[in-house]
Design a protein around this motif. Structure first.
Motif, mmCIF file in Angstrom:
data_model
loop_
_atom_site.group_PDB
_atom_site.id
_atom_site.type_symbol
_atom_site.label_atom_id
_atom_site.label_comp_id
_atom_site.label_asym_id
_atom_site.label_seq_id
_atom_site.Cartn_x
_atom_site.Cartn_y
_atom_site.Cartn_z
ATOM 1 N N LYS A 6 0.703 -1.101 0.178
ATOM 2 C CA LYS A 6 0.039 0.072 -0.064
ATOM 3 C C LYS A 6 0.806 1.176 0.031
ATOM 4 C CE LYS A 6 -4.017 -1.869 1.908
ATOM 5 N NZ LYS A 6 -5.264 -1.515 3.118
ATOM 6 N N LEU A 7 1.959 1.185 0.677
ATOM 7 C CA LEU A 7 2.768 2.414 0.830
ATOM 8 C C LEU A 7 3.373 2.621 -0.724
ATOM 9 C CD1 LEU A 7 4.220 4.716 2.092
ATOM 10 C CD2 LEU A 7 5.991 3.005 3.105
ATOM 11 N N ARG A 8 3.981 1.497 -1.242
ATOM 12 C CA ARG A 8 4.516 1.800 -2.404
ATOM 13 C C ARG A 8 3.512 2.304 -3.376
ATOM 14 N NH1 ARG A 8 6.984 -3.341 -1.355
ATOM 15 N NH2 ARG A 8 9.124 -3.012 -0.934
ATOM 16 N N GLY A 9 2.220 1.711 -3.378
ATOM 17 C CA GLY A 9 1.111 2.315 -4.237
ATOM 18 C C GLY A 9 0.895 3.477 -4.123
ATOM 19 N N LYS A 10 0.834 3.967 -2.959
ATOM 20 C CA LYS A 10 0.466 5.534 -2.548
ATOM 21 C C LYS A 10 1.489 6.404 -3.133
ATOM 22 C CE LYS A 10 -2.854 6.097 -1.005
ATOM 23 N NZ LYS A 10 -4.283 6.610 -1.319
ATOM 24 N N ILE A 11 2.801 5.793 -3.003
ATOM 25 C CA ILE A 11 4.077 6.718 -3.367
ATOM 26 C C ILE A 11 3.614 7.115 -4.947
ATOM 27 C CG2 ILE A 11 6.502 6.839 -3.866
ATOM 28 C CD1 ILE A 11 6.734 5.256 -1.106
ATOM 29 N N VAL A 12 3.479 5.961 -5.557
ATOM 30 C CA VAL A 12 3.201 6.034 -6.969
ATOM 31 C C VAL A 12 2.017 6.970 -7.252
ATOM 32 C CG1 VAL A 12 2.877 4.816 -9.286
ATOM 33 C CG2 VAL A 12 4.523 3.974 -7.539
ATOM 34 N N GLU A 13 0.849 6.780 -6.573
ATOM 35 C CA GLU A 13 -0.265 7.367 -6.869
ATOM 36 C C GLU A 13 -0.101 8.764 -6.579
ATOM 37 O OE1 GLU A 13 -4.215 7.790 -4.327
ATOM 38 O OE2 GLU A 13 -3.631 5.977 -4.675
ATOM 39 N N LYS A 14 0.960 9.236 -5.713
ATOM 40 C CA LYS A 14 0.999 10.711 -5.449
ATOM 41 C C LYS A 14 2.191 11.264 -6.428
ATOM 42 C CE LYS A 14 -1.592 11.008 -1.900
ATOM 43 N NZ LYS A 14 -2.934 11.762 -1.858
ATOM 44 N N GLY A 15 2.401 10.461 -7.397
ATOM 45 C CA GLY A 15 3.366 10.865 -8.213
ATOM 46 C C GLY A 15 4.909 11.184 -7.761
ATOM 47 N N LEU A 16 5.363 10.427 -6.826
ATOM 48 C CA LEU A 16 6.585 10.387 -6.306
ATOM 49 C C LEU A 16 7.668 9.314 -6.495
ATOM 50 C CD1 LEU A 16 5.508 11.736 -2.758
ATOM 51 C CD2 LEU A 16 6.434 13.147 -4.245
ATOM 52 N N SER A 17 8.904 9.161 -6.288
ATOM 53 C CA SER A 17 9.526 8.235 -6.171
ATOM 54 C C SER A 17 10.014 7.978 -4.827
ATOM 55 C CB SER A 17 10.734 8.570 -7.045
ATOM 56 O OG SER A 17 11.767 9.499 -6.502
#
Length: 78
Positions: A6-17
């Protein structure tokens, strides 16, 4: 336990690396990657900063950072 998926998904969803998030919360990129690899052993301060940077709702933060899901336990069952 941290739900790393979920953390990885949220990072991507927010447009961050992961690197950008690490810099934003004030830790070294390699430290961030190690914490992600080792089950998300983040401090309370780091979790708070990540929630702020990613503008997580309280519910999202709870689902990600207070998950009952243990990746280490799940890996051992396989």
């Amino acid at each position: 336990m941290v739900d790393l998926n979920k953390l990885r998904g949220k990072i991507v969803e927010k447009g961050l690396s992961q690197q950008e998030l690490a810099i934003s919360i004030g830790i070294d990129r390699s430290t961030f990657y190690r914490k992600m690899k080792n089950g998300g052993d983040f401090s309370i301060g780091e979790v708070s900063k990540m929630a702020d940077v990613m503008r997580l709702t309280n519910q999202e933060a709870v689902e990600i950072f207070l998950s009952n899901k243990s990746h280490k336990r799940d890996a051992m069952k396989s």
